[in-house]
Design an enzyme around this catalytic site. Structure first.
Site, short mmCIF file in Angstrom:
data_model
loop_
_atom_site.label_atom_id
_atom_site.label_comp_id
_atom_site.label_asym_id
_atom_site.label_seq_id
_atom_site.Cartn_x
_atom_site.Cartn_y
_atom_site.Cartn_z
N GLY A 176 0.82 -1.21 0.00
CA GLY A 176 0.00 0.00 0.00
C GLY A 176 0.85 1.26 0.00
O GLY A 176 1.99 1.27 -0.46
N ILE A 178 2.45 2.71 2.32
CA ILE A 178 3.71 2.59 3.05
C ILE A 178 4.64 1.60 2.35
O ILE A 178 5.80 1.91 2.07
CB ILE A 178 3.46 2.16 4.50
CG1 ILE A 178 2.65 3.23 5.23
CG2 ILE A 178 4.77 1.88 5.23
CD1 ILE A 178 2.10 2.78 6.57
N ARG A 251 1.21 -3.95 12.00
CA ARG A 251 0.28 -4.29 13.07
C ARG A 251 0.80 -5.51 13.81
O ARG A 251 1.32 -6.45 13.21
CB ARG A 251 -1.11 -4.58 12.51
CG ARG A 251 -1.84 -3.34 12.04
CD ARG A 251 -2.24 -2.45 13.21
NE ARG A 251 -2.98 -1.28 12.79
CZ ARG A 251 -3.51 -0.39 13.63
NH1 ARG A 251 -3.38 -0.57 14.94
NH2 ARG A 251 -4.15 0.66 13.19
N GLU A 280 0.06 -3.36 23.92
CA GLU A 280 0.72 -2.07 24.05
C GLU A 280 0.10 -1.26 25.18
O GLU A 280 -1.13 -1.13 25.21
CB GLU A 280 0.62 -1.29 22.73
CG GLU A 280 1.31 -2.00 21.56
CD GLU A 280 1.20 -1.24 20.24
OE1 GLU A 280 0.68 -0.10 20.24
OE2 GLU A 280 1.62 -1.79 19.21
N HIS A 299 5.75 2.05 18.99
CA HIS A 299 4.66 2.39 18.07
C HIS A 299 4.70 3.87 17.68
O HIS A 299 3.70 4.58 17.79
CB HIS A 299 3.31 2.04 18.68
CG HIS A 299 2.23 1.83 17.65
ND1 HIS A 299 1.14 1.03 17.86
CD2 HIS A 299 2.09 2.31 16.38
CE1 HIS A 299 0.36 1.04 16.79
NE2 HIS A 299 0.93 1.81 15.87
N ALA A 301 6.36 4.80 14.53
CA ALA A 301 6.87 4.89 13.16
C ALA A 301 6.23 6.03 12.39
O ALA A 301 6.87 6.66 11.55
CB ALA A 301 6.65 3.57 12.43
#
Length: 340
Positions: A176, A178, A251, A280, A299, A301
């Site tokens: 996608g 990213i 994910r 998390e 988390h 990025a």
């Protein structure tokens, strides 16, 4: 006619960014109120029936009185909130997906929900490559040793050094916004890039078994769906060449973390780098905290100033479309195509 809007920002997508973007898109006719949510100072979590939201239902209900449009990143659009927000018609989520909104309940209530795809694509792609390099070149470990006064010349031993990206094969699961940017960056390093994405219709798509068998590096970029849950487990990690490096900035549900730890402990994997996790924040006893050759970030990025600005801009553009009676571009509940 004046339209009442609530900017429910937080400490990343700031209210001043939301308000400025709204004013640029809609110079007149808005009455904007503000509510500041606690994320990321306080972690998000489950709120009512929605995932990944700030636990602010009471404050949100109060702030939404008389409000037609809400722009937010982390506010929970739950059944309870919808029942109280009688005037709400548009809920703009400034994230890549509206996971903090109950779409079925919103549709039933006549509230359109939009989201902001691609807002953090550049930031996440850059962070992914940084993680890959950090794990391959042992940057966190060597820094920690040096900062503590230890010069580790043994890191230069042949069996302690990793491969170069140039000439290596990198397998990407997902292509996608990213994944496609990661591919472009890695090709610039001289890597051969393989892509597994059965939904993208790419000419370079390869089946997962072939990708795993050929990849010195594996980077995950698939969406979290029931079909992708646990897609990279013990068998898939074992199929990678010995000495491979695994990166997950997508994910936590995509990867079997116990299997990853096993592969690192055994030396089958040279290293791994993670930005997302099954739980998390990480619990104190997590096995990940004692597994060797593992680089971790909490988390973040997608965390860049441009991401926050992009999020505000994309949401504000949807507000403009709504007010002009135009089709919404990123509508999560397409049953509600015409609202005004």
């Amino acid at each position: 006619m004046t339209v009442r809007v609530l900017a429910a920002g937080d400490h990343f997508v700031l209210n001043r960014l939301l308000v400025a973007a709204l004013r640029r898109e809609v110079p007149a006719g808005l009455e904007v109120a503000e509510l500041t949510l606690p994320w990321p100072v306080e972690p998000f979590g489950r709120v009512g029936e929605v995932q990944e939201a700030s636990d602010v239902e009471d404050a949100l209900i109060e702030a939404l009185r008389g409000v037609e449009v809400c722009v937010t990143q982390m506010a929970p659009l739950t059944e309870r909130v919808l029942a109280a927000a009688e005037d709400l018609r548009l809920f703009c989520v400034t994230r890549g997906g509206p996971v903090n909104a109950n779409l079925a309940a919103a549709t039933e209530a006549g509230v359109a929900v939009t989201f902001a795809p691609g807002r953090n694509a550049v930031a996440t792609a850059e962070h992914t490559v940084a993680l890959l390099l950090a794990a391959t070149r042992r940057i966190p470990q060597t820094h920690a040793d040096l900062a503590s006064g230890v010069w580790r010349g043994d890191y230069y031993r042949y069996d302690n050094v990793g491969p170069e990206l140039a000439g290596s094969t990198v397998g990407l699961v997902g292509s996608g916004a990213i994944g496609s940017r990661v591919a472009a960056i890695l090709r610039g390093f001289g890597a051969e890039v393989l892509v597994h994405d059965p939904y993208a219709g790419l000419a370079e798509h390869v089946e997962l078994p072939e990708l795993l068998a050929r990849s010195h590096f594996l980077s995950l970029h698939a969406r979290a769906t029931p079909e992708t849950a646990g897609m990279i487990g013990a068998a898939e990690l074992a199929a990678l060449p010995r000495g491979a490096v695994v990166v997950n900035s997508a994910r936590g549900s995509l990867l079997d973390y116990d299997a990853l730890c096993d592969a690192l402990d055994s030396g089958h994997l040279f290293g791994a780098a993670l930005d997302v996790f099954p739980e998390e924040p990480l619990p104190p006893g997590s096995r990940l905290l004692r597994t060797p050759n593992l680089v971790m970030t909490p988390h973040l990025a997608g965390g860049s100033k441009q991401t926050a600005a992009n999020a505000a801009r994309i949401a504000a553009q949807e507000v403009g479309r709504y007010l002009r009676g135009e089709p919404l571009l990123h509508l999560a509940n397409p049953e509600l195509r015409q609202l005004r």
